[in-house]
Write a protein that holds these residues in place. Structure first.
Motif, PDB file in Angstrom:
ATOM      1  N   UNK A 180      33.356  41.340  50.840  1.00 24.45           N
ATOM      2  CA  UNK A 180      32.358  41.580  49.793  1.00 24.45           C
ATOM      3  C   UNK A 180      32.985  42.354  48.641  1.00 24.45           C
ATOM      4  N   UNK A 181      33.782  43.363  48.974  1.00 27.18           N
ATOM      5  CA  UNK A 181      34.434  44.172  47.944  1.00 27.18           C
ATOM      6  C   UNK A 181      35.376  43.332  47.084  1.00 27.18           C
ATOM      7  N   UNK A 182      36.066  42.370  47.720  1.00 21.85           N
ATOM      8  CA  UNK A 182      36.959  41.477  46.971  1.00 21.85           C
ATOM      9  C   UNK A 182      36.183  40.690  45.931  1.00 21.85           C
ATOM     10  N   UNK A 183      35.082  40.071  46.338  1.00 25.02           N
ATOM     11  CA  UNK A 183      34.306  39.265  45.390  1.00 25.02           C
ATOM     12  C   UNK A 183      33.668  40.133  44.309  1.00 25.02           C
ATOM     13  N   UNK A 184      33.258  41.335  44.654  1.00 32.92           N
ATOM     14  CA  UNK A 184      32.721  42.247  43.641  1.00 32.92           C
ATOM     15  C   UNK A 184      33.792  42.603  42.624  1.00 32.92           C
ATOM     16  N   UNK A 185      34.991  42.858  43.092  1.00 33.91           N
ATOM     17  CA  UNK A 185      36.104  43.195  42.190  1.00 33.91           C
ATOM     18  C   UNK A 185      36.469  42.003  41.306  1.00 33.91           C
ATOM     19  N   UNK A 186      36.491  40.808  41.878  1.00 38.49           N
ATOM     20  CA  UNK A 186      36.791  39.605  41.088  1.00 38.49           C
ATOM     21  C   UNK A 186      35.745  39.381  40.001  1.00 38.49           C
ATOM     22  N   UNK A 187      34.481  39.587  40.344  1.00 39.26           N
ATOM     23  CA  UNK A 187      33.422  39.455  39.337  1.00 39.26           C
ATOM     24  C   UNK A 187      33.567  40.508  38.249  1.00 39.26           C
ATOM     25  N   UNK A 188      33.925  41.707  38.635  1.00 38.69           N
ATOM     26  CA  UNK A 188      34.126  42.773  37.665  1.00 38.69           C
ATOM     27  C   UNK A 188      35.283  42.445  36.720  1.00 38.69           C
ATOM     28  N   UNK A 189      36.376  41.929  37.274  1.00 31.13           N
ATOM     29  CA  UNK A 189      37.524  41.541  36.450  1.00 31.13           C
ATOM     30  C   UNK A 189      37.169  40.397  35.509  1.00 31.13           C
ATOM     31  N   UNK A 190      36.370  39.448  35.990  1.00 31.74           N
ATOM     32  CA  UNK A 190      35.974  38.299  35.167  1.00 31.74           C
ATOM     33  C   UNK A 190      35.129  38.751  33.984  1.00 31.74           C
ATOM     34  N   UNK A 233      44.536  38.944  40.880  1.00 32.04           N
ATOM     35  CA  UNK A 233      44.299  39.667  42.115  1.00 32.04           C
ATOM     36  C   UNK A 233      45.122  38.989  43.210  1.00 32.04           C
ATOM     37  N   UNK A 234      45.935  39.781  43.872  1.00 37.65           N
ATOM     38  CA  UNK A 234      46.701  39.306  45.025  1.00 37.65           C
ATOM     39  C   UNK A 234      45.977  39.786  46.270  1.00 37.65           C
ATOM     40  N   UNK A 235      45.686  38.856  47.191  1.00 31.43           N
ATOM     41  CA  UNK A 235      44.903  39.188  48.375  1.00 31.43           C
ATOM     42  C   UNK A 235      45.702  38.865  49.627  1.00 31.43           C
ATOM     43  N   UNK A 236      45.803  39.857  50.502  1.00 35.01           N
ATOM     44  CA  UNK A 236      46.400  39.647  51.816  1.00 35.01           C
ATOM     45  C   UNK A 236      45.278  39.473  52.820  1.00 35.01           C
ATOM     46  N   UNK A 237      45.258  38.337  53.505  1.00 33.36           N
ATOM     47  CA  UNK A 237      44.195  38.056  54.474  1.00 33.36           C
ATOM     48  C   UNK A 237      44.709  38.321  55.889  1.00 33.36           C
ATOM     49  N   UNK A 238      43.803  38.313  56.821  1.00 34.26           N
ATOM     50  CA  UNK A 238      44.077  38.549  58.247  1.00 34.26           C
ATOM     51  C   UNK A 238      44.610  39.953  58.490  1.00 34.26           C
ATOM     52  N   UNK A 291      51.852  42.620  37.976  1.00 31.91           N
ATOM     53  CA  UNK A 291      50.907  43.413  37.182  1.00 31.91           C
ATOM     54  C   UNK A 291      49.459  43.003  37.460  1.00 31.91           C
ATOM     55  N   UNK A 292      49.140  42.972  38.751  1.00 35.57           N
ATOM     56  CA  UNK A 292      47.775  42.644  39.160  1.00 35.57           C
ATOM     57  C   UNK A 292      47.360  43.578  40.295  1.00 35.57           C
ATOM     58  N   UNK A 293      46.102  43.514  40.643  1.00 37.49           N
ATOM     59  CA  UNK A 293      45.572  44.336  41.730  1.00 37.49           C
ATOM     60  C   UNK A 293      45.900  43.698  43.081  1.00 37.49           C
ATOM     61  N   UNK A 345      54.623  43.414  45.360  1.00 34.02           N
ATOM     62  CA  UNK A 345      54.539  42.135  44.643  1.00 34.02           C
ATOM     63  C   UNK A 345      53.443  42.175  43.590  1.00 34.02           C
ATOM     64  N   UNK A 346      52.312  42.762  43.927  1.00 33.94           N
ATOM     65  CA  UNK A 346      51.220  42.889  42.954  1.00 33.94           C
ATOM     66  C   UNK A 346      51.660  43.726  41.758  1.00 33.94           C
ATOM     67  N   UNK A 347      52.442  44.756  42.020  1.00 32.05           N
ATOM     68  CA  UNK A 347      52.943  45.594  40.927  1.00 32.05           C
ATOM     69  C   UNK A 347      53.867  44.786  40.022  1.00 32.05           C
TER      70      UNK A 347
END
Length: 83
Positions: free
Chosen positions: A43-53, A1-6, A28-30, A23-25
């Protein structure tokens, strides 16, 4: 998972959303944008990370062998990547 903050700082972006998505493409990541300041997508980020795990198939064996006397650190060695 690639995350852009701010993502709340639209006028002072270091990386545009389309650059992050591209870059994520390549990797080959979200991709997801978040803002810790406004709590946008955190919250959505952590939910998605848990789902991927939960979907990930992870083995703690080294080279397909299960060592009975290996320490946990030895078993995990080389299994994680930090970018």
């Amino acid at each position: 998972m690639l995350v852009g903050n701010k993502s709340d700082e639209i006028s002072q972006r270091e990386v545009e959303q389309n650059q992050g998505e591209a870059q994520a493409k390549l990797w080959k990541c979200a991709f997801m944008e978040t803002s810790a300041k406004t709590n946008h997508n955190v919250t959505e980020l952590f939910q998605e990370l848990l789902s991927l795990e939960k979907k990930r198939d992870m083995s703690l064996s080294i080279d397909g062998k299960r060592g009975g006397k290996q320490t946990r650190a030895d078993k995990l060695k080389g299994k994680c990547s930090v970018m």
